[in-house]
Scaffold this motif. Structure first.
Motif, PDB file in Angstrom:
ATOM      1  N   ARG A   1       4.429-120.837  81.350  1.00 52.80           N
ATOM      2  CA  ARG A   1       4.476-120.311  79.980  1.00 52.80           C
ATOM      3  C   ARG A   1       3.627-119.054  79.810  1.00 52.80           C
ATOM      4  O   ARG A   1       3.678-118.406  78.758  1.00 52.80           O
ATOM      5  N   LEU A   2       2.842-118.702  80.820  1.00 48.79           N
ATOM      6  CA  LEU A   2       1.963-117.542  80.697  1.00 48.79           C
ATOM      7  C   LEU A   2       2.762-116.260  80.467  1.00 48.79           C
ATOM      8  O   LEU A   2       3.788-116.037  81.102  1.00 48.79           O
ATOM      9  N   ASP A   3       2.269-115.443  79.574  1.00 44.57           N
ATOM     10  CA  ASP A   3       2.859-114.126  79.331  1.00 44.57           C
ATOM     11  C   ASP A   3       2.077-113.134  80.193  1.00 44.57           C
ATOM     12  O   ASP A   3       1.013-112.639  79.788  1.00 44.57           O
ATOM     13  N   ILE A   4       2.598-112.856  81.385  1.00 45.68           N
ATOM     14  CA  ILE A   4       1.876-111.995  82.322  1.00 45.68           C
ATOM     15  C   ILE A   4       1.725-110.580  81.759  1.00 45.68           C
ATOM     16  O   ILE A   4       0.693-109.934  81.938  1.00 45.68           O
ATOM     17  N   GLY A   5       2.747-110.103  81.058  1.00 48.83           N
ATOM     18  CA  GLY A   5       2.661-108.774  80.460  1.00 48.83           C
ATOM     19  C   GLY A   5       1.504-108.670  79.481  1.00 48.83           C
ATOM     20  O   GLY A   5       0.757-107.685  79.482  1.00 48.83           O
ATOM     21  N   ALA A   6       1.352-109.690  78.653  1.00 46.36           N
ATOM     22  CA  ALA A   6       0.260-109.689  77.674  1.00 46.36           C
ATOM     23  C   ALA A   6      -1.092-109.813  78.370  1.00 46.36           C
ATOM     24  O   ALA A   6      -2.075-109.189  77.954  1.00 46.36           O
ATOM     25  N   LEU A   7      -1.129-110.607  79.439  1.00 52.07           N
ATOM     26  CA  LEU A   7      -2.374-110.773  80.184  1.00 52.07           C
ATOM     27  C   LEU A   7      -2.804-109.440  80.799  1.00 52.07           C
ATOM     28  O   LEU A   7      -3.965-109.044  80.718  1.00 52.07           O
ATOM     29  N   ARG A   8      -1.852-108.743  81.403  1.00 57.82           N
ATOM     30  CA  ARG A   8      -2.155-107.427  81.983  1.00 57.82           C
ATOM     31  C   ARG A   8      -2.590-106.442  80.898  1.00 57.82           C
ATOM     32  O   ARG A   8      -3.524-105.652  81.097  1.00 57.82           O
ATOM     33  N   ALA A   9      -1.917-106.481  79.764  1.00 57.84           N
ATOM     34  CA  ALA A   9      -2.230-105.555  78.681  1.00 57.84           C
ATOM     35  C   ALA A   9      -3.646-105.761  78.161  1.00 57.84           C
ATOM     36  O   ALA A   9      -4.295-104.808  77.703  1.00 57.84           O
ATOM     37  N   GLY A  10      -4.144-106.993  78.246  1.00 58.84           N
ATOM     38  CA  GLY A  10      -5.505-107.270  77.801  1.00 58.84           C
ATOM     39  C   GLY A  10      -6.559-106.864  78.806  1.00 58.84           C
ATOM     40  O   GLY A  10      -7.677-106.494  78.434  1.00 58.84           O
ATOM     41  N   ILE A  11      -6.208-106.915  80.097  1.00 60.03           N
ATOM     42  CA  ILE A  11      -7.178-106.632  81.156  1.00 60.03           C
ATOM     43  C   ILE A  11      -7.187-105.169  81.577  1.00 60.03           C
ATOM     44  O   ILE A  11      -8.241-104.609  81.898  1.00 60.03           O
ATOM     45  N   ASN A  12      -6.039-104.511  81.559  1.00 52.40           N
ATOM     46  CA  ASN A  12      -5.956-103.129  82.041  1.00 52.40           C
ATOM     47  C   ASN A  12      -6.917-102.166  81.350  1.00 52.40           C
ATOM     48  O   ASN A  12      -7.504-101.295  82.017  1.00 52.40           O
ATOM     49  N   PRO A  13      -7.121-102.254  80.027  1.00 45.27           N
ATOM     50  CA  PRO A  13      -8.090-101.340  79.400  1.00 45.27           C
ATOM     51  C   PRO A  13      -9.500-101.497  79.959  1.00 45.27           C
ATOM     52  O   PRO A  13     -10.234-100.510  80.086  1.00 45.27           O
ATOM     53  N   LEU A  14      -9.882-102.715  80.309  1.00 47.91           N
ATOM     54  CA  LEU A  14     -11.197-102.944  80.908  1.00 47.91           C
ATOM     55  C   LEU A  14     -11.287-102.315  82.289  1.00 47.91           C
ATOM     56  O   LEU A  14     -12.289-101.679  82.645  1.00 47.91           O
ATOM     57  N   LEU A  15     -10.234-102.500  83.078  1.00 47.76           N
ATOM     58  CA  LEU A  15     -10.220-101.912  84.416  1.00 47.76           C
ATOM     59  C   LEU A  15     -10.241-100.389  84.334  1.00 47.76           C
ATOM     60  O   LEU A  15     -10.907 -99.715  85.126  1.00 47.76           O
ATOM     61  N   LEU A  16      -9.525 -99.848  83.365  1.00 42.72           N
ATOM     62  CA  LEU A  16      -9.496 -98.399  83.183  1.00 42.72           C
ATOM     63  C   LEU A  16     -10.858 -97.883  82.742  1.00 42.72           C
ATOM     64  O   LEU A  16     -11.321 -96.839  83.225  1.00 42.72           O
ATOM     65  N   ARG A  17     -11.508 -98.605  81.837  1.00 43.29           N
ATOM     66  CA  ARG A  17     -12.828 -98.182  81.379  1.00 43.29           C
ATOM     67  C   ARG A  17     -13.818 -98.180  82.539  1.00 43.29           C
ATOM     68  O   ARG A  17     -14.607 -97.226  82.691  1.00 43.29           O
ATOM     69  N   ALA A  18     -13.771 -99.222  83.378  1.00 41.18           N
ATOM     70  CA  ALA A  18     -14.645 -99.263  84.549  1.00 41.18           C
ATOM     71  C   ALA A  18     -14.353 -98.075  85.459  1.00 41.18           C
ATOM     72  O   ALA A  18     -15.261 -97.423  85.984  1.00 41.18           O
TER      73      ALA A  18
END
Length: 282
Positions: free
Chosen positions: A161-178
Motif C-alpha cells: 500500500r506504500l505510495d513510493i512516489g509520495a515517499l520519494r517526494a518527502g525525502i528528495n528535498p532533504l537529500l537535495l538540501r544536504a
C-alpha cells in the motif's frame, strides 16, 4: 575534499550492512521477480515471476554468475537491490522461500520491488548522514531514516500500500538540501544540469566540480578526465559513459550499479565505499 565525507561524531554509519545485497540470505528474488526482454542487456525474454533458466533452484545460485557479461546478461551485473532481497526473505517472510510457500510467492515478488525502492532511499539518507557540511540537516535526515526504516518492517499488505512516489517526494528535498550544503564548498560557479539530456556529450576534461547532475542522461558520454568531485550524481544514467581517468572521489549519491554500467580504467578515481568494476580496462 575528503573532509567533506568525514563522519560527524553524532552521525554513525548506521544501517550500511543491511543496505548491501546479501545473496546468501535471499531467495534469488532478483532472478525471479522482475521481467526482462531480450536486448543488449539480456539474452532472453523472461516474464515477471518466472525464474531465470540460469537459476539453480537447489541453492538459489546463478549457474553463469562468473560469466554473465559474455553470456549476454550484462543487465544482471548492474543490478543492485540495496539489501531489499534479504529483508524481504528473512524479515517480511520469516525465512520461508517462494518454493516452500507457493501461495505467497506472487505477493513476495510484488513486495520485493517496493522494498527495493525503500532501501534505495535509505541508502541515500545514510550517505547524507555521513556528510559533515550537511550537519545542519542531520536531525531531519536521521528522523527520515528512522521513519523510512520502520516502514520496511511492515506486513506485506502494508508494504504494497506504500505510495513510493509520495515517499520519494518527502525525502528528495532533504537529500537535495544536504547536497547543496556540501556542493557549496566546491570552487567556482556550479553547473546546473539537472535532468539534462547529455547523451553522447563530449565532456572530456570538463570541470564539473559541485555540479547538479541529478537525473541527467549521460549515456555514452565522453567524460574522460572529467572532474566530478562533489557533483550530485543521484539517478544519473551512466550507461556506456566513458569515465576513464575521471575523478569521482567525493561525488555525491553515486552507487555501484552506476559504475558497473559505465566504462573506466585504473586511473578513474572513486569514492572509498565503491569498487572498481571487474570489466573496466586496466
Amino acid at each position: 575534499m575528503s573532509e567533506q565525507r568525514e563522519h560527524a561524531e553524532s552521525t554513525p554509519d548506521r544501517g550500511l550492512p543491511m543496505l548491501r545485497g546479501d545473496c546468501a540470505n535471499c531467495f534469488a528474488l532478483c532472478c525471479v521477480a522482475p521481467a526482462f526482454a531480450a536486448s543488449s542487456d539480456f539474452a532472453i525474454d523472461k516474464p515477471a515471476g518466472k525464474a531465470c533458466p540460469n537459476l539453480r533452484q537447489a541453492d538459489f545460485g546463478c549457474g553463469i554468475h562468473t560469466r554473465l557479461r559474455p553470456s549476454g546478461f550484462a543487465g544482471c551485473t548492474v543490478y543492485d537491490c540495496f539489501g531489499a532481497g534479504q529483508k524481504v526473505a528473512q524479515v517480511t517472510y520469516g525465512g520461508r522461500d517462494w518454493r516452500q510457500a507457493p501461495r505467497t510467492a506472487k505477493q513476495m515478488f510484488e513486495v520485493f520491488p517496493v522494498m527495493r525502492h525503500v532501501h534505495e532511499l535509505l541508502h541515500y539518507l545514510n550517505e547524507a548522514l555521513t556528510l559533515r557540511p550537511a550537519e545542519a540537516v542531520h536531525a531531519e535526515l536521521r528522523a527520515a531514516f528512522d521513519e523510512t526504516e520502520r516502514l520496511t518492517h511492515g506486513e506485506p499488505e502494508a508494504l504494497l500500500r506504500l505510495d513510493i512516489g509520495a515517499l520519494r517526494a518527502g525525502i528528495n528535498p532533504l537529500l537535495l538540501r544536504a547536497s547543496e550544503l556540501v556542493r557549496a564548498g566546491a570552487p567556482g560557479k556550479k553547473k546546473d544540469r539537472r535532468g539534462a539530456d547529455l547523451i553522447g556529450a563530449k565532456l572530456r576534461g570538463a570541470d564539473l566540480r559541485g555540479a547538479n547532475l541529478r537525473g541527467a542522461y549521460l549515456i555514452g558520454a565522453d567524460l574522460r578526465g572529467a572532474d566530478l568531485r562533489l557533483a550530485d550524481l543521484i539517478g544519473v544514467d551512466f550507461r556506456d559513459a566513458d569515465l576513464r581517468g575521471a575523478d569521482l572521489t567525493d561525488s555525491l549519491y553515486v552507487v555501484q550499479s552506476q559504475l558497473d554500467a559505465a566504462k573506466g580504467d585504473t586511473h578513474t578515481k572513486l569514492p572509498g565505499s565503491l569498487t572498481r568494476p571487474a570489466h573496466w580496462a586496466a
